[in-house]
Design an enzyme around this catalytic site. Structure first.
Site, mmCIF file in Angstrom:
data_model
loop_
_atom_site.group_PDB
_atom_site.id
_atom_site.type_symbol
_atom_site.label_atom_id
_atom_site.label_comp_id
_atom_site.label_asym_id
_atom_site.label_seq_id
_atom_site.Cartn_x
_atom_site.Cartn_y
_atom_site.Cartn_z
ATOM 1 N N THR A 132 -19.193 27.924 -10.162
ATOM 2 C CA THR A 132 -19.649 26.791 -9.348
ATOM 3 C C THR A 132 -21.002 27.051 -8.689
ATOM 4 O OG1 THR A 132 -17.413 25.990 -8.952
ATOM 5 C CG2 THR A 132 -19.042 25.449 -7.267
ATOM 6 N N THR A 136 -15.238 31.404 -8.971
ATOM 7 C CA THR A 136 -14.246 31.962 -8.043
ATOM 8 C C THR A 136 -12.824 31.954 -8.611
ATOM 9 O OG1 THR A 136 -13.904 29.817 -6.974
ATOM 10 C CG2 THR A 136 -15.586 31.255 -6.017
ATOM 11 N N ASP A 137 -12.606 31.157 -9.681
ATOM 12 C CA ASP A 137 -11.215 31.004 -10.150
ATOM 13 C C ASP A 137 -10.609 32.307 -10.651
ATOM 14 O OD1 ASP A 137 -11.373 28.350 -9.498
ATOM 15 O OD2 ASP A 137 -11.641 27.630 -11.543
ATOM 16 N N SER A 161 -15.370 30.268 -14.836
ATOM 17 C CA SER A 161 -14.747 31.598 -14.894
ATOM 18 C C SER A 161 -13.412 31.601 -15.627
ATOM 19 C CB SER A 161 -14.616 32.204 -13.507
ATOM 20 O OG SER A 161 -13.672 31.525 -12.737
HETATM 21 N N1 ASP Z 1 -14.128 26.393 -11.595
HETATM 22 C C1 ASP Z 1 -15.110 27.262 -10.993
HETATM 23 C C2 ASP Z 1 -15.146 28.582 -11.728
HETATM 24 O O1 ASP Z 1 -14.339 29.438 -11.472
HETATM 25 C C3 ASP Z 1 -14.793 27.443 -9.562
HETATM 26 C C4 ASP Z 1 -15.788 28.229 -8.776
HETATM 27 O O2 ASP Z 1 -16.657 28.887 -9.252
HETATM 28 O O3 ASP Z 1 -15.635 28.170 -7.531
HETATM 29 O O4 ASP Z 1 -16.002 28.764 -12.563
#
Ligand code: ASP
Length: 345
Positions: A14, A90-91, A58
């Site tokens: 993200t 973050t995932d 991710s």
């Molecule tokens: N869907 C995103 C990812 O993990 C979420 C994020 O980065 O916060 O790539």
């Protein structure tokens, strides 16, 4: 004044996602260089070199990406960087952090960060997280801590950290333990570094071939009310090499599932963790069918303090290194059973 050198690489997430049309859905677009451009204050903290390793959400990262990132980080610190920062979604950040931590044997900090808000959202916290992560990577206080996650001005140990909220900027927590440290008024404040387990051997199959082989494969199955043994047995038929069960409470399954554990554990490692989100599995408290005593008798290994996702990665790394059954059991026991590693004298 000589500034410390810090290397930053991006895998996407993200923090790198923007929309082509205002208000439209976002996708990974920004390079590592563009991320750095959004943080002008970085030049006061460190001399930063940027690399874009990938630009993906991710959920689409895999083991070979982790091994490539590991090589990148090792190359950076061998070349004189004071620390390295890996930016990603973050995932799966908690999983990448733990996997890298199993292999990271350097005193220099390897810091993972990302963002919950896109760069185009009001209150986007990506630049602040990146700045804090670079501060931590450059800091003597973070040396010896292995791989850490820096989000929202908190420093978390790879072993304990998890994403515990779907959207909040304070999504990262270390349930039961709390953060290792904080970034406050440009200062990095961290607990003394603890001693660490020796690094695990690297996979016997090189990273690019891992992708083609797709092996080892470790299933992570969560037990739920009324669940029968079918899901566990299907892991055998699907050709998995190991299974982690996210069991009830302190590492329990139903009587029906426990019978299948005997069968499956005779063919591949079965590790039982707790699905509760905090605390350790037990070893010798409950004795009913499906309890920890029963499961150990049936050949299962208990994950101890390791959360199911982390236990899966440890089992994956041990299978990938072709560890013997004895080594596998010993590593799971020692890496799962110590609640907090001993502080250095
Ligand atoms: N869907 C995103 C990812 O993990 C979420 C994020 O980065 O916060 O790539």
């Amino acid at each position: 004044m000589d500034r410390p050198r810090v290397s930053v690489a991006s895998l996407g997430g993200t923090i790198t996602m923007t929309s082509a049309a205002r208000g439209g859905p976002v996708e990974p677009r920004l390079s590592a260089d563009e991320l750095l451009e959004a943080v002008p204050g970085l030049v006061d903290v460190a001399e930063v070199a940027a690399s874009t390793l990938a630009a993906v959400p991710s959920a689409s990262l895999g083991f070979s990406d982790a091994l490539a990132a590991l090589e990148w980080a090792e190359h950076a610190v061998r070349g004189g960087a004071r620390g390295a920062v890996l930016v990603q979604g973050t995932d799966t950040l908690e999983e990448m952090a733990y996997l890298l931590d199993l292999y990271w044997d350097r005193p220099e900090p390897l810091v993972l960060t990302g963002a919950m808000r896109t760069p185009q959202q009001e209150g986007a916290e990506g630049p602040a997280n990146l700045l804090a992560a670079v501060r931590v990577a450059a800091s003597a206080a973070a040396r010896g801590h292995g791989v850490t996650v820096v989000m929202n001005d908190e420093i978390h140990a790879a072993r304990w950290v998890g994403k515990s909220h779907a959207t909040n900027v304070a999504a990262f927590t270390s349930p039961g333990w709390g953060p290792l440290g904080h970034v406050v008024e440009q200062q990095v404040i961290a607990a003394p570094a603890a001693s660490r387990w020796p690094p695990l051997p690297r996979p016997a199959v090189p990273g690019d071939r891992l992708r083609q082989h797709g092996r080892p494969r470790v299933a992570l199955l969560e037990l739920a009310l009324g669940e029968g043994p079918e899901m566990l047995l299907s892991a055998v038929h699907a050709g998995y090499d190991g299974v982690v069960l996210a069991g009830f409470g302190a590492g329990h399954v139903s009587a029906a599932v426990s019978e299948a554990v005997s069968d499956v554990a005779s063919r591949m490692p079965v590790v039982v963790a707790s699905r509760t989100g905090a605390g350790s599995t037990l070893r010798h408290t409950y004795g009913y069918p499906g309890s920890e005593c029963d499961l150990v008798d049936r050949g299962a290994l208990m994950a101890g303090w390791l959360a199911p996702r982390k236990a899966r990665l440890l089992l994956w790394a041990l299978l990938a290194a072709e560890a013997s059954a004895d080594r596998l059991g010993a590593e799971l026991t020692r890496r799962g059973s110590t609640p907090v590693p001993q502080a250095k004298a």
